[in-house]
Design a protein around this motif. Structure first.
Motif, PDB file in Angstrom:
ATOM      1  N   GLU A   1     -14.386 -28.829  -5.487  1.00  0.00           N
ATOM      2  CA  GLU A   1     -14.695 -27.411  -5.689  1.00  0.00           C
ATOM      3  C   GLU A   1     -13.897 -26.535  -4.713  1.00  0.00           C
ATOM      4  OE1 GLU A   1     -18.312 -29.655  -7.163  1.00  0.00           O
ATOM      5  OE2 GLU A   1     -16.832 -29.851  -5.552  1.00  0.00           O
TER       6      GLU A   1
ATOM      7  N   ARG B   1     -10.258 -26.195  -5.799  1.00  0.00           N
ATOM      8  CA  ARG B   1     -10.049 -25.208  -6.870  1.00  0.00           C
ATOM      9  C   ARG B   1     -10.157 -23.783  -6.339  1.00  0.00           C
ATOM     10  NH1 ARG B   1     -13.838 -28.403  -9.654  1.00  0.00           N
ATOM     11  NH2 ARG B   1     -15.274 -26.621  -9.845  1.00  0.00           N
ATOM     12  N   ILE B   2     -11.103 -23.566  -5.445  1.00  0.00           N
ATOM     13  CA  ILE B   2     -11.256 -22.240  -4.843  1.00  0.00           C
ATOM     14  C   ILE B   2     -10.001 -21.865  -4.064  1.00  0.00           C
ATOM     15  CG2 ILE B   2     -12.521 -20.923  -3.089  1.00  0.00           C
ATOM     16  CD1 ILE B   2     -15.017 -22.595  -3.925  1.00  0.00           C
TER      17      ILE B   2
ATOM     18  N   THR C   1     -12.671 -24.470   3.591  1.00  0.00           N
ATOM     19  CA  THR C   1     -12.013 -23.916   2.402  1.00  0.00           C
ATOM     20  C   THR C   1     -10.728 -23.195   2.791  1.00  0.00           C
ATOM     21  OG1 THR C   1     -14.164 -23.663   1.313  1.00  0.00           O
ATOM     22  CG2 THR C   1     -12.318 -22.461   0.366  1.00  0.00           C
TER      23      THR C   1
ATOM     24  N   ASP D   1     -18.009 -21.976  -1.787  1.00  0.00           N
ATOM     25  CA  ASP D   1     -18.486 -22.809  -2.886  1.00  0.00           C
ATOM     26  C   ASP D   1     -19.932 -22.449  -3.221  1.00  0.00           C
ATOM     27  OD1 ASP D   1     -20.457 -24.787  -1.570  1.00  0.00           O
ATOM     28  OD2 ASP D   1     -18.710 -24.943  -0.268  1.00  0.00           O
TER      29      ASP D   1
ATOM     30  N   THR E   1     -15.285 -18.438  -6.072  1.00  0.00           N
ATOM     31  CA  THR E   1     -16.229 -19.551  -5.977  1.00  0.00           C
ATOM     32  C   THR E   1     -15.952 -20.547  -7.097  1.00  0.00           C
ATOM     33  OG1 THR E   1     -18.575 -20.113  -5.735  1.00  0.00           O
ATOM     34  CG2 THR E   1     -18.017 -18.421  -7.372  1.00  0.00           C
ATOM     35  N   ASP E   2     -16.843 -21.545  -7.243  1.00  0.00           N
ATOM     36  CA  ASP E   2     -16.649 -22.567  -8.269  1.00  0.00           C
ATOM     37  C   ASP E   2     -17.685 -22.412  -9.374  1.00  0.00           C
ATOM     38  OD1 ASP E   2     -18.976 -24.729  -7.782  1.00  0.00           O
ATOM     39  OD2 ASP E   2     -18.298 -23.963  -5.855  1.00  0.00           O
ATOM     40  N   ASP E   3     -17.512 -23.179 -10.441  1.00  0.00           N
ATOM     41  CA  ASP E   3     -18.360 -23.021 -11.623  1.00  0.00           C
ATOM     42  C   ASP E   3     -19.754 -23.620 -11.463  1.00  0.00           C
ATOM     43  OD1 ASP E   3     -17.777 -25.710 -11.746  1.00  0.00           O
ATOM     44  OD2 ASP E   3     -16.616 -25.595 -13.604  1.00  0.00           O
TER      45      ASP E   3
ATOM     46  N   THR F   1     -13.868 -20.668 -10.492  1.00  0.00           N
ATOM     47  CA  THR F   1     -12.854 -21.686 -10.761  1.00  0.00           C
ATOM     48  C   THR F   1     -13.466 -22.923 -11.421  1.00  0.00           C
ATOM     49  OG1 THR F   1     -13.165 -22.670  -8.568  1.00  0.00           O
ATOM     50  CG2 THR F   1     -11.541 -20.917  -8.778  1.00  0.00           C
TER      51      THR F   1
END
Length: 257
Positions: free
Chosen positions: A82, A85-86, A107, A212, A235-237, A257
């Motif tokens: 995660e 992707r961020i 991150t 995240d 952020t992530d999904d 993301t």
């Protein structure tokens, strides 16, 4: 209503929901916000609740978040995909020739790697590990803000670090946070890092939170800033749809993301 009665009612409301704002308690008790704040001070002195920015929090609901700060290595091992992707999405927000500021955090450590290929960047950071990681990039001017090193995060903090920011202005701040709550705003476990984050926010044209989904709905000891300072959240999904909608309702750009 006697003070003792207010105390009992406040404890009932805070323990029921896990937290409450001064405004909510004022309406429920029919007293002024000043009276509520005074009552909260008394209850915190008795170690019955924890005061937060704008309200109070039940000890039982968030005690682990308030008391325990994870080490960098603990954070580094969590939600790696995660964060990757961020970081990729956040890197796309950086243009050649930008002056960017990266706070300490796992991150942002990944984001620093994703900046490879950008040209003419000025990268400012108070994270010793991030500065070392990108220090050899030929196209980057890397500025490490000096100060007292915090081993848990590799962040440099304190008066020296804060004063160094006074002569700097940046296009974009990529802000890592431990807690992002719709009512309490941005929080972190450490007071020194919170102070540093506030100074960083003050010198940035654009504030981009990289977090995240596990950071949302959490509140930590040190208040950083209200959500009104945030321009963009990446952020992530894993973040639930309701929270996504409420963030957008605040006028914040949300990238999932």
């Amino acid at each position: 209503m006697f003070a003792e009665e207010r105390y009992l009612r406040i404890m009932e409301l805070v323990n029921r929901d896990g937290k409450a704002t001064v405004a909510e308690l004022s309406d429920a008790l029919g007293v002024s916000p000043v009276t509520v704040r005074r009552d909260l001070e008394k209850l915190e002195e008795k170690e019955l609740l924890l005061r937060t920015h704008g309200g109070a929090m039940a000890l039982h609901s968030r005690v682990s978040e308030v008391a325990h700060e994870k080490s960098f290595s603990e954070k580094e091992e969590a939600l790696v995909a995660e964060k990757e992707r961020i970081a990729e999405a956040a890197a796309k927000l950086v243009n050649d020739e930008d002056a960017v500021l990266l706070t300490a955090g796992t991150t942002n450590m990944m984001l620093a790697k994703k900046l490879a290929g950008k040209r003419g960047l000025k990268v400012v950071t108070n994270a010793a590990n991030i500065a070392v990681q990108i220090g050899n990039s030929a196209d980057f001017e890397v500025i490490l803000i000096g100060g007292k090193l915090r081993p848990k995060s590799f962040a440099l903090v304190g008066p020296l670090a804060e004063s160094a920011l006074g002569s700097i202005r940046v296009d974009k701040l990529f802000l890592g946070v431990d807690g992002f709550d719709l009512r309490e705003g941005l929080t972190t476990p450490n007071l020194s890092e919170a102070n540093m984050d506030r100074n960083m926010i003050s010198i940035a044209k654009e504030v981009i939170v990289v977090a995240d989904h596990s950071k949302f709905g959490k509140v930590f000891f040190s208040h950083v800033a209200p959500l009104s300072v945030v321009h963009t959240v990446v952020t992530d999904d894993g973040l639930d749809a309701r929270t996504c909608d409420r963030i957008r309702d605040l006028g914040i750009q949300l990238i999932v993301t």
